[in-house]
Design a protein around this motif. Structure first.
Motif, PDB file in Angstrom:
ATOM      1  N   ASP A   1     -17.506  11.437 -21.187  1.00 59.52           N
ATOM      2  CA  ASP A   1     -17.000  12.166 -20.164  1.00 59.52           C
ATOM      3  C   ASP A   1     -17.862  12.168 -19.403  1.00 59.52           C
ATOM      4  O   ASP A   1     -18.043  12.197 -18.585  1.00 59.52           O
ATOM      5  N   LEU A   2     -17.080  11.601 -18.055  1.00 61.02           N
ATOM      6  CA  LEU A   2     -17.881  10.801 -16.676  1.00 61.02           C
ATOM      7  C   LEU A   2     -16.650  11.608 -15.595  1.00 61.02           C
ATOM      8  O   LEU A   2     -15.551  11.939 -15.768  1.00 61.02           O
ATOM      9  N   LEU A   3     -17.699  12.307 -15.347  1.00 57.81           N
ATOM     10  CA  LEU A   3     -17.018  13.092 -14.115  1.00 57.81           C
ATOM     11  C   LEU A   3     -17.290  12.132 -12.425  1.00 57.81           C
ATOM     12  O   LEU A   3     -18.697  11.746 -11.800  1.00 57.81           O
ATOM     13  N   SER A   4     -16.351  12.592 -11.523  1.00 61.46           N
ATOM     14  CA  SER A   4     -16.346  12.303 -10.110  1.00 61.46           C
ATOM     15  C   SER A   4     -17.127  13.408  -9.165  1.00 61.46           C
ATOM     16  O   SER A   4     -16.636  14.572  -9.665  1.00 61.46           O
ATOM     17  N   LYS A   5     -17.571  12.755  -8.270  1.00 64.77           N
ATOM     18  CA  LYS A   5     -18.243  14.004  -7.446  1.00 64.77           C
ATOM     19  C   LYS A   5     -17.476  13.593  -6.051  1.00 64.77           C
ATOM     20  O   LYS A   5     -17.338  13.090  -5.620  1.00 64.77           O
ATOM     21  N   TYR A   6     -17.460  15.092  -5.643  1.00 66.66           N
ATOM     22  CA  TYR A   6     -16.711  15.266  -4.247  1.00 66.66           C
ATOM     23  C   TYR A   6     -17.551  16.279  -3.930  1.00 66.66           C
ATOM     24  O   TYR A   6     -18.121  16.953  -4.019  1.00 66.66           O
ATOM     25  N   ARG A   7     -17.413  16.538  -2.068  1.00 62.97           N
ATOM     26  CA  ARG A   7     -18.004  17.718  -1.504  1.00 62.97           C
ATOM     27  C   ARG A   7     -17.530  18.022  -0.116  1.00 62.97           C
ATOM     28  O   ARG A   7     -16.453  17.017  -0.145  1.00 62.97           O
ATOM     29  N   LEU A   8     -16.939  18.937  -0.420  1.00 62.29           N
ATOM     30  CA  LEU A   8     -15.883  19.872  -0.035  1.00 62.29           C
ATOM     31  C   LEU A   8     -16.247  20.707   1.489  1.00 62.29           C
ATOM     32  O   LEU A   8     -16.951  21.511   1.049  1.00 62.29           O
ATOM     33  N   GLU A   9     -16.465  20.503   2.516  1.00 59.64           N
ATOM     34  CA  GLU A   9     -16.972  20.951   3.727  1.00 59.64           C
ATOM     35  C   GLU A   9     -16.519  22.149   3.675  1.00 59.64           C
ATOM     36  O   GLU A   9     -14.941  22.754   4.086  1.00 59.64           O
TER      37      GLU A   9
ATOM     38  N   LEU B   1     -15.113  31.567   6.276  1.00 57.49           N
ATOM     39  CA  LEU B   1     -13.910  31.569   4.394  1.00 57.49           C
ATOM     40  C   LEU B   1     -15.667  31.780   3.436  1.00 57.49           C
ATOM     41  O   LEU B   1     -14.760  31.714   2.647  1.00 57.49           O
ATOM     42  N   ARG B   2     -16.445  31.738   3.932  1.00 53.18           N
ATOM     43  CA  ARG B   2     -17.803  31.395   2.866  1.00 53.18           C
ATOM     44  C   ARG B   2     -17.606  32.422   2.364  1.00 53.18           C
ATOM     45  O   ARG B   2     -18.369  32.512   0.941  1.00 53.18           O
TER      46      ARG B   2
ATOM     47  N   ARG C   1     -22.572  26.108  -2.070  1.00 57.52           N
ATOM     48  CA  ARG C   1     -23.486  25.248  -1.524  1.00 57.52           C
ATOM     49  C   ARG C   1     -23.675  26.158   0.218  1.00 57.52           C
ATOM     50  O   ARG C   1     -22.667  26.855  -0.273  1.00 57.52           O
ATOM     51  N   GLU C   2     -25.051  26.273   0.820  1.00 53.21           N
ATOM     52  CA  GLU C   2     -24.278  26.225   2.183  1.00 53.21           C
ATOM     53  C   GLU C   2     -23.035  26.200   3.245  1.00 53.21           C
ATOM     54  O   GLU C   2     -22.734  27.385   3.719  1.00 53.21           O
ATOM     55  N   SER C   3     -22.688  25.740   3.268  1.00 52.40           N
ATOM     56  CA  SER C   3     -22.146  24.997   3.545  1.00 52.40           C
ATOM     57  C   SER C   3     -21.234  24.058   3.039  1.00 52.40           C
ATOM     58  O   SER C   3     -20.044  23.987   3.678  1.00 52.40           O
ATOM     59  N   HIS C   4     -21.155  23.873   1.733  1.00 56.35           N
ATOM     60  CA  HIS C   4     -20.362  22.819   0.554  1.00 56.35           C
ATOM     61  C   HIS C   4     -19.956  23.401   0.376  1.00 56.35           C
ATOM     62  O   HIS C   4     -20.655  24.339  -0.468  1.00 56.35           O
ATOM     63  N   LEU C   5     -19.214  22.556  -1.284  1.00 53.34           N
ATOM     64  CA  LEU C   5     -19.268  23.307  -2.398  1.00 53.34           C
ATOM     65  C   LEU C   5     -19.829  21.100  -3.212  1.00 53.34           C
ATOM     66  O   LEU C   5     -18.729  20.549  -1.938  1.00 53.34           O
ATOM     67  N   ASP C   6     -20.287  21.749  -3.963  1.00 52.94           N
ATOM     68  CA  ASP C   6     -20.308  20.327  -4.886  1.00 52.94           C
ATOM     69  C   ASP C   6     -19.339  20.671  -5.620  1.00 52.94           C
ATOM     70  O   ASP C   6     -19.356  21.434  -6.465  1.00 52.94           O
ATOM     71  N   ILE C   7     -18.000  19.376  -6.395  1.00 52.83           N
ATOM     72  CA  ILE C   7     -17.522  19.134  -7.555  1.00 52.83           C
ATOM     73  C   ILE C   7     -17.739  17.820  -7.939  1.00 52.83           C
ATOM     74  O   ILE C   7     -18.065  17.323  -6.876  1.00 52.83           O
ATOM     75  N   ALA C   8     -17.436  18.293  -9.471  1.00 52.40           N
ATOM     76  CA  ALA C   8     -17.177  17.305 -10.317  1.00 52.40           C
ATOM     77  C   ALA C   8     -15.888  17.752 -10.812  1.00 52.40           C
ATOM     78  O   ALA C   8     -16.506  18.354 -11.725  1.00 52.40           O
TER      79      ALA C   8
END
Length: 93
Positions: free
Chosen positions: A9-17, A22-23, A45-52
């Motif tokens: 299972d490979l995960l694609s990684k994204y970053r969403l500011e 809204l935090r 994270r502090e200013s964004h979301l790390d999404i896999a």
């Protein structure tokens, strides 16, 4: 006997500011969105979301649902005092 799986299972990684206003609503929104996308890994994270995401989950679909959920949490929290005042006015509690 079970053979080792060749499928990985490979995960694609994204970053969403996420904007500053809204935090405060992220944790509850991430918890709520988990039932729609249980295989998604969302890390604030502090200013964004790390999404896999696994391949079967479309990032744009998750992003749309996640932002909608964050805004709902914001509205829910900001309207809490009004709902309580209305409850007191109507039901005397």
């Amino acid at each position: 006997m079970n053979e080792p799986s060749d499928k990985v299972d490979l995960l694609s990684k994204y970053r969403l500011e996420i904007s500053v206003e809204l935090r405060p609503f992220l944790n509850s929104a991430i918890t709520r969105i988990g039932y729609l996308f249980p295989a998604a890994q969302i890390n604030p994270r502090e200013s964004h979301l790390d999404i896999a995401l696994p391949a079967q989950i479309d990032f744009e679909s998750l992003k749309k649902q996640l932002l909608y959920t964050i805004y709902r949490e914001k509205i829910r929290e900001e309207g809490k005092d009004s709902r309580q005042a209305l409850s007191v006015a109507v039901f005397g509690r």
